[in-house]
Design a protein around this motif. Structure first.
Motif, PDB file in Angstrom:
ATOM      1  N   VAL A   1      12.273   1.150 -18.358  1.00  0.00           N
ATOM      2  CA  VAL A   1      11.346   0.038 -18.530  1.00  0.00           C
ATOM      3  C   VAL A   1      10.183   0.218 -17.572  1.00  0.00           C
ATOM      4  CG1 VAL A   1      13.043  -1.630 -19.360  1.00  0.00           C
ATOM      5  CG2 VAL A   1      12.665  -1.392 -16.904  1.00  0.00           C
ATOM      6  N   LEU A   2       9.048  -0.368 -17.937  1.00  0.00           N
ATOM      7  CA  LEU A   2       7.812  -0.228 -17.169  1.00  0.00           C
ATOM      8  C   LEU A   2       7.287  -1.603 -16.803  1.00  0.00           C
ATOM      9  CD1 LEU A   2       5.555   1.795 -16.183  1.00  0.00           C
ATOM     10  CD2 LEU A   2       4.396   1.285 -18.346  1.00  0.00           C
ATOM     11  N   ILE A   3       6.942  -1.797 -15.529  1.00  0.00           N
ATOM     12  CA  ILE A   3       6.286  -3.021 -15.090  1.00  0.00           C
ATOM     13  C   ILE A   3       4.825  -2.696 -14.863  1.00  0.00           C
ATOM     14  CG2 ILE A   3       6.158  -4.814 -13.323  1.00  0.00           C
ATOM     15  CD1 ILE A   3       9.114  -4.380 -12.762  1.00  0.00           C
ATOM     16  N   ASP A   4       3.967  -3.298 -15.670  1.00  0.00           N
ATOM     17  CA  ASP A   4       2.523  -3.116 -15.509  1.00  0.00           C
ATOM     18  C   ASP A   4       2.011  -4.219 -14.595  1.00  0.00           C
ATOM     19  OD1 ASP A   4       0.021  -1.940 -15.974  1.00  0.00           O
ATOM     20  OD2 ASP A   4      -0.446  -3.426 -17.520  1.00  0.00           O
ATOM     21  N   THR A   5       1.087  -3.889 -13.714  1.00  0.00           N
ATOM     22  CA  THR A   5       0.578  -4.873 -12.753  1.00  0.00           C
ATOM     23  C   THR A   5      -0.943  -4.964 -12.839  1.00  0.00           C
ATOM     24  OG1 THR A   5       0.292  -3.263 -10.965  1.00  0.00           O
ATOM     25  CG2 THR A   5       2.456  -4.321 -11.155  1.00  0.00           C
ATOM     26  N   PRO A   6      -1.513  -6.108 -12.417  1.00  0.00           N
ATOM     27  CA  PRO A   6      -2.974  -6.207 -12.345  1.00  0.00           C
ATOM     28  C   PRO A   6      -3.523  -5.201 -11.341  1.00  0.00           C
ATOM     29  CG  PRO A   6      -1.941  -8.374 -12.163  1.00  0.00           C
ATOM     30  CD  PRO A   6      -0.848  -7.364 -12.030  1.00  0.00           C
ATOM     31  N   GLY A   7      -4.785  -4.829 -11.500  1.00  0.00           N
ATOM     32  CA  GLY A   7      -5.422  -3.950 -10.522  1.00  0.00           C
ATOM     33  C   GLY A   7      -5.449  -4.610  -9.157  1.00  0.00           C
ATOM     34  N   LEU A   8      -5.156  -3.848  -8.131  1.00  0.00           N
ATOM     35  CA  LEU A   8      -5.080  -4.379  -6.771  1.00  0.00           C
ATOM     36  C   LEU A   8      -6.351  -4.037  -6.007  1.00  0.00           C
ATOM     37  CD1 LEU A   8      -1.404  -3.358  -5.920  1.00  0.00           C
ATOM     38  CD2 LEU A   8      -2.225  -5.575  -6.744  1.00  0.00           C
ATOM     39  N   ARG A   9      -7.146  -5.051  -5.677  1.00  0.00           N
ATOM     40  CA  ARG A   9      -8.345  -4.806  -4.860  1.00  0.00           C
ATOM     41  C   ARG A   9      -7.947  -4.573  -3.405  1.00  0.00           C
ATOM     42  NH1 ARG A   9     -10.484  -9.027  -8.250  1.00  0.00           N
ATOM     43  NH2 ARG A   9     -12.098  -8.216  -9.635  1.00  0.00           N
ATOM     44  N   GLY A  10      -6.993  -5.357  -2.940  1.00  0.00           N
ATOM     45  CA  GLY A  10      -6.540  -5.215  -1.568  1.00  0.00           C
ATOM     46  C   GLY A  10      -5.104  -4.724  -1.532  1.00  0.00           C
ATOM     47  N   VAL A  11      -4.828  -3.764  -0.669  1.00  0.00           N
ATOM     48  CA  VAL A  11      -3.482  -3.226  -0.544  1.00  0.00           C
ATOM     49  C   VAL A  11      -3.086  -3.315   0.926  1.00  0.00           C
ATOM     50  CG1 VAL A  11      -1.953  -1.348  -1.219  1.00  0.00           C
ATOM     51  CG2 VAL A  11      -4.180  -1.581  -2.320  1.00  0.00           C
ATOM     52  N   GLY A  12      -2.791  -4.532   1.370  1.00  0.00           N
ATOM     53  CA  GLY A  12      -2.437  -4.729   2.771  1.00  0.00           C
ATOM     54  C   GLY A  12      -0.988  -4.380   3.033  1.00  0.00           C
ATOM     55  N   LEU A  13      -0.726  -3.738   4.160  1.00  0.00           N
ATOM     56  CA  LEU A  13       0.643  -3.401   4.524  1.00  0.00           C
ATOM     57  C   LEU A  13       1.411  -4.661   4.890  1.00  0.00           C
ATOM     58  CD1 LEU A  13       0.163  -0.237   6.771  1.00  0.00           C
ATOM     59  CD2 LEU A  13       0.434  -0.369   4.292  1.00  0.00           C
ATOM     60  N   TRP A  14       2.730  -4.633   4.667  1.00  0.00           N
ATOM     61  CA  TRP A  14       3.592  -5.745   5.061  1.00  0.00           C
ATOM     62  C   TRP A  14       4.877  -5.171   5.646  1.00  0.00           C
ATOM     63  CZ3 TRP A  14       3.287 -10.711   6.071  1.00  0.00           C
ATOM     64  CH2 TRP A  14       4.478 -11.436   6.216  1.00  0.00           C
ATOM     65  N   ASP A  15       4.935  -5.127   6.983  1.00  0.00           N
ATOM     66  CA  ASP A  15       6.115  -4.614   7.675  1.00  0.00           C
ATOM     67  C   ASP A  15       6.563  -3.283   7.070  1.00  0.00           C
ATOM     68  OD1 ASP A  15       8.164  -4.432   9.437  1.00  0.00           O
ATOM     69  OD2 ASP A  15       9.370  -6.062   8.617  1.00  0.00           O
ATOM     70  N   ALA A  16       5.617  -2.338   7.036  1.00  0.00           N
ATOM     71  CA  ALA A  16       5.855  -1.075   6.342  1.00  0.00           C
ATOM     72  C   ALA A  16       5.903   0.104   7.309  1.00  0.00           C
ATOM     73  CB  ALA A  16       4.765  -0.847   5.288  1.00  0.00           C
ATOM     74  N   GLY A  17       6.474  -0.105   8.499  1.00  0.00           N
ATOM     75  CA  GLY A  17       6.519   0.965   9.488  1.00  0.00           C
ATOM     76  C   GLY A  17       7.282   2.186   9.012  1.00  0.00           C
ATOM     77  N   THR A  18       8.401   1.965   8.331  1.00  0.00           N
ATOM     78  CA  THR A  18       9.183   3.091   7.815  1.00  0.00           C
ATOM     79  C   THR A  18       8.403   3.841   6.745  1.00  0.00           C
ATOM     80  OG1 THR A  18      11.254   1.922   8.250  1.00  0.00           O
ATOM     81  CG2 THR A  18      11.340   3.752   6.681  1.00  0.00           C
ATOM     82  N   GLY A  19       7.713   3.081   5.882  1.00  0.00           N
ATOM     83  CA  GLY A  19       6.918   3.701   4.825  1.00  0.00           C
ATOM     84  C   GLY A  19       5.788   4.545   5.384  1.00  0.00           C
ATOM     85  N   VAL A  20       5.111   4.044   6.419  1.00  0.00           N
ATOM     86  CA  VAL A  20       4.032   4.812   7.056  1.00  0.00           C
ATOM     87  C   VAL A  20       4.599   6.109   7.627  1.00  0.00           C
ATOM     88  CG1 VAL A  20       2.368   4.845   8.955  1.00  0.00           C
ATOM     89  CG2 VAL A  20       2.623   2.776   7.569  1.00  0.00           C
ATOM     90  N   GLY A  21       5.767   6.020   8.241  1.00  0.00           N
ATOM     91  CA  GLY A  21       6.394   7.221   8.807  1.00  0.00           C
ATOM     92  C   GLY A  21       6.692   8.266   7.753  1.00  0.00           C
ATOM     93  N   GLN A  22       7.101   7.821   6.563  1.00  0.00           N
ATOM     94  CA  GLN A  22       7.412   8.773   5.488  1.00  0.00           C
ATOM     95  C   GLN A  22       6.149   9.403   4.905  1.00  0.00           C
ATOM     96  OE1 GLN A  22      10.516   5.940   3.601  1.00  0.00           O
ATOM     97  NE2 GLN A  22      11.145   7.956   2.910  1.00  0.00           N
ATOM     98  N   VAL A  23       5.077   8.625   4.817  1.00  0.00           N
ATOM     99  CA  VAL A  23       3.813   9.178   4.307  1.00  0.00           C
ATOM    100  C   VAL A  23       3.294  10.263   5.236  1.00  0.00           C
ATOM    101  CG1 VAL A  23       1.405   8.662   3.742  1.00  0.00           C
ATOM    102  CG2 VAL A  23       3.200   7.053   3.099  1.00  0.00           C
TER     103      VAL A  23
END
Length: 363
Positions: free
Chosen positions: A253-275
């Motif tokens: 299944v696919l979830i389509d989302t509206p276009g995101l103008r702002g992509v603010g981080l939210w407690d994403a320290g682990t995600g930043v480390g992986q990037v």
């Protein structure tokens, strides 16, 4: 309704034995299991074995933006009633969350129980690698596997140029598949369809990234409205205004989302480390465990910059996202705010001491 008929109806939407076990307590109450396929204005559409039902979400905690019913949630819904209510949602396996643009330091959940986060990036405009890194940080933090899809590949007819663009993104996205896809010509669609067939995928990106066109190509029909992008900057209007969960003909299944103008981080320290995995690996060899990678002796990260192994842009982007994430977390964590203030004072004192030492040396 028998468990066999429930499985037959909901399996295409991701229902499995583990979800059935989670739902067991609500089954004894006579509630129906279902998956939320759309949410708007305090109500939602829930696909169940009895069909798609319209239900009110007021029963679920409305004041915490991270605990509201979300597209992709598995829920327990009343079998009848006017209005009919969603009683609760089952514990989420993954959740894609960003910070809102408000000043109240709130997180906004965009999709739940997602296996793949597809980041759509248009090749109609110049690549913004920093924005790709931002999307990937949120994707990794959600618990989903990111996939970067370079859309509108037909606009880059030169194979060598296209290959270089893919390589640039691969360098920016360690451990992430990068696919160049043309929804118009069909190039790369078969590979992407094979990826999304295995579970739930959420489609993310800016307006004009070609998400709706890509979704229609995967669905095999024009389900979502598509509008032309502006030639001047490659941007488009929000053709998708809600998040919709749609079954794919090849499975998943696919979830389509509206276009995101702002992509603010939210407690994403682990995600930043992986990037920025390569920077964190280098940092493990720094002389000091709290090395800031600025001017410290024995800094393995700065040594990699000097040797050309690590691009300066990557380190600058890493620092930026770490600072932003720390600031967001600090807004809701008084202890961390105090630690940051203490660190600022320490650095300020060190800076003043260094200036005084220079002045004394000149005398």
């Amino acid at each position: 309704m028998s468990s066999t008929s429930v499985f037959a109806a909901l399996a295409p939407y991701g229902w499995d034995d583990a979800w059935a076990d989670e739902f067991a307590p609500y089954d004894s109450e006579g509630l129906l299991p279902g998956r939320v396929v759309r949410v708007d204005r305090g109500q939602c559409d829930v696909v169940t074995a009895a069909g798609t039902l319209r239900a009110d979400t007021a029963f679920v905690t409305p004041h915490d933006p991270l605990r509201v019913v979300c597209t992709g949630d598995w829920v327990a819904v009343e079998p009848a009633g006017s209005p009919r209510y969603v009683r609760t949602y089952l514990p989420r396996r993954t959740a894609f969350v960003r910070s809102t643009s408000s000043k109240r330091s709130e997180g906004q959940i965009l999709a739940a129980n997602v296996d793949h986060a597809i980041v759509a990036v248009s090749l109609a405009v110049e690549l913004d690698l920093g924005r790709v890194e931002r999307f990937l940080a949120l994707a990794w933090e959600s618990g989903a596997q990111p996939v970067v899809v370079l859309t509108k590949a037909d606009l880059v007819p030169d194979a060598v140029t296209l290959s270089h663009l893919v390589q640039d993104v691969e360098t920016t996205a360690p451990g992430v598949p990068v696919l160049a896809v043309s929804a118009v010509g069909g190039d790369g669609l078969d590979v992407l369809a094979a990826v999304v067939a295995g579970g739930t995928s959420v489609l993310l990106g800016q307006s004009g990234a070609g998400k709706s066109t890509l979704a229609n190509a995967l669905l095999g029909q024009d389900v979502l409205e598509v509008r032309a992008t502006r030639d001047v900057d490659g941007k488009g209007r929000h053709t998708t205004t809600t998040r919709n969960l749609l079954p794919l003909p090849g499975g998943g299944v696919l979830i389509d989302t509206p276009g995101l103008r702002g992509v603010g981080l939210w407690d994403a320290g682990t995600g930043v480390g992986q990037v920025f995995a390569e920077i964190e690996e280098l940092a493990a060899d720094c002389r000091f465990h709290d090395c800031a990678h600025e001017s410290e002796p024995g800094c393995a990260v700065l040594a990699a910059i000097d040797s050309g192994e690590l691009p300066v842009r990557r380190l600058e982007s890493y620092r930026k996202l770490l600072r932003e994430n720390q600031w967001i977390v600090a807004k809701t964590d008084a202890r961390l705010r105090a630690e940051i203030r203490k660190d600022w004072k320490r650095k300020g004192a060190e800076g003043r001491a260094a200036m005084e030492a220079k002045r004394g040396h000149r005398r």
